[in-house]
Design a protein around this motif. Structure first.
Motif, PDB file in Angstrom:
ATOM      1  N   ARG A  83      -1.466   3.657  -2.553  1.00  0.00           N
ATOM      2  CA  ARG A  83      -2.568   4.327  -1.847  1.00  0.00           C
ATOM      3  C   ARG A  83      -3.024   5.610  -2.544  1.00  0.00           C
ATOM      4  NH1 ARG A  83       0.063   8.395   1.001  1.00  0.00           N
ATOM      5  NH2 ARG A  83       2.268   7.987   1.410  1.00  0.00           N
ATOM      6  N   LYS A  84      -2.220   6.137  -3.469  1.00  0.00           N
ATOM      7  CA  LYS A  84      -2.580   7.370  -4.174  1.00  0.00           C
ATOM      8  C   LYS A  84      -3.214   7.107  -5.545  1.00  0.00           C
ATOM      9  CE  LYS A  84       0.591  10.577  -1.926  1.00  0.00           C
ATOM     10  NZ  LYS A  84       1.597  11.658  -2.118  1.00  0.00           N
ATOM     11  N   TRP A 101       0.799  -1.220   0.000  1.00  0.00           N
ATOM     12  CA  TRP A 101       0.000   0.000   0.000  1.00  0.00           C
ATOM     13  C   TRP A 101       0.839   1.280   0.000  1.00  0.00           C
ATOM     14  CZ3 TRP A 101      -4.719   0.205  -1.500  1.00  0.00           C
ATOM     15  CH2 TRP A 101      -5.558   1.270  -1.179  1.00  0.00           C
ATOM     16  N   ASP A 102       1.952   1.295   0.725  1.00  0.00           N
ATOM     17  CA  ASP A 102       2.676   2.543   0.962  1.00  0.00           C
ATOM     18  C   ASP A 102       3.936   2.717   0.115  1.00  0.00           C
ATOM     19  OD1 ASP A 102       1.013   3.703   3.005  1.00  0.00           O
ATOM     20  OD2 ASP A 102       1.714   2.112   4.331  1.00  0.00           O
ATOM     21  N   ARG A 127      -5.409   1.360  -9.928  1.00  0.00           N
ATOM     22  CA  ARG A 127      -4.918   0.251  -9.098  1.00  0.00           C
ATOM     23  C   ARG A 127      -5.232  -1.100  -9.730  1.00  0.00           C
ATOM     24  NH1 ARG A 127      -6.723  -3.118  -5.212  1.00  0.00           N
ATOM     25  NH2 ARG A 127      -8.770  -2.139  -4.961  1.00  0.00           N
TER      26      ARG A 127
END
Length: 341
Positions: free
Chosen positions: A156-157, A112-113, A163
């Motif tokens: 996450r962006k 995610w990050d 995605r």
């Protein structure tokens, strides 16, 4: 061509516990539990050949997810046999997972990050893909899915459509011969859906990638799959060409009647006695008849309605695949069971 997926008598049962009422019931539950056996998947037998793109459909609770979990090695069958890419998915799991790709629309395999390209590099290491193979294959994937500008962004962006394109690319890093897609276009806009569909067609044509597609969006099935497997209550009720659904259901005609006055369903059902017709009300003066009969039945219905009711307007349409399948489940109409051999 060889079979990529083979199942025979595949069954999965779960124990469901029920609690007794009251304090006394709770005390008795400490020593003895009441439970019943629920059969989520009931004797599935089918095979899928290399290069096929198959739609795997059914209502919620029909057994799709449970059977997919057995095909991917997450669950062990209660009974029956399953072979995928020549392996037992559960017992040979470590070796098996390198031969499949999986995309779940509501779950992510990307971190995610961190940036998308860092997730790709980690997956490259996990699947032991060489630098040369990664470069040759992923350049095409990244270009086709138009995700080049997204590679340096944290997951996450990303928007949902962005995605999902990255998720699909991640599932194909090791260029697996078999791809499981579970709701890959859920919540996506039309342009992103078209891009993903076109890419899947290219992968299938170029690498003969076998694709098992589970989705509630039947436009995906119609765009990609020639064959469909339909489940209901853990059993296969249809396995065959998508085009044959119309033949099994009948001509698949939809007639919309605009009446000059309000009409009730009882009178319409009386007029369509002995004809295979489902009635749907649009408004007080408008009804739609879904026919499963041949053209003679359609002519007979029109003659009866026009002779008995004041009809202001009438239009005839082909029934969509989605409408046909919805009728099969909602109205209990079952097409003749067709199993591929």
């Amino acid at each position: 061509m060889k079979n990529v997926i083979e199942t025979e008598g595949l069954r999965k049962e779960f124990k469901a516990y029920s609690s007794r009422e009251g304090l006394g019931g709770a005390f008795r539950d400490l020593f003895t539990r009441n439970y019943k056996v629920i059969r989520a998947v009931d004797d599935l037998s089918f095979s899928i050949k290399q290069g096929e793109m198959v739609g795997y459909i059914g209502e919620n609770g029909a057994g799709k997810s449970t059977s997919i979990k057995m095909l991917t090695g997450i669950l062990n069958p209660t009974s029956g046999t399953v072979r995928v890419n020549g392996m037992d998915p559960h017992r040979q799991r470590e070796k098996f997972v390198s031969s499949i790709g999986v995309v779940f629309g509501q779950r992510s395999q990307l971190w995610w990050d961190i940036a998308v390209q860092e997730s790709f590099r980690l997956l490259k290491k996990v699947y032991k893909v060489s630098d040369e193979d990664y470069k040759n294959h992923m350049e095409h994937v990244i270009e086709s899915l138009d995700i080049g500008p997204l590679l340096d962004k944290p997951v996450r962006k990303l928007s949902l459509g962005q995605r999902m394109r990255c998720e699909l690319a991640a599932a194909l890093i090791h260029n697996p011969p078999l791809l499981f897609l579970d709701e890959p276009t859920i919540g996506l806009d039309v342009l992103v859906k078209l891009k993903i569909r076109q890419f899947l067609k290219e992968m299938n044509e170029k690498y003969k990638t076998t694709i098992l597609l589970t989705t509630h969006d039947l436009s995906d099935i119609e765009a990609l799959c020639e064959r469909v497997i339909m489940l209901d209550q853990g059993k296969i009720i249809y396995d065959g060409a998508l085009a044959h659904l119309r033949q099994d259901f009948g001509e698949g005609k939809k007639i919309e009647f605009q009446f000059g006055e309000p009409v009730d369903e009882t009178s319409l059902k009386h007029l369509s006695e002995e004809l295979e017709v489902f009635w749907q009300q649009n408004n007080a003066n408008s009804w739609t008849a879904l026919l499963t009969a041949q053209e003679a039945g359609m002519s007979e219905l029109i003659g009866r309605v026009v002779g008995a009711k004041k009809v202001l307007d009438m239009s005839i349409h082909e029934v969509s695949t989605e409408e046909i399948i919805r009728q099969i489940y909602e109205k209990g109409y079952q097409p003749e069971k067709r199993i591929l051999t």
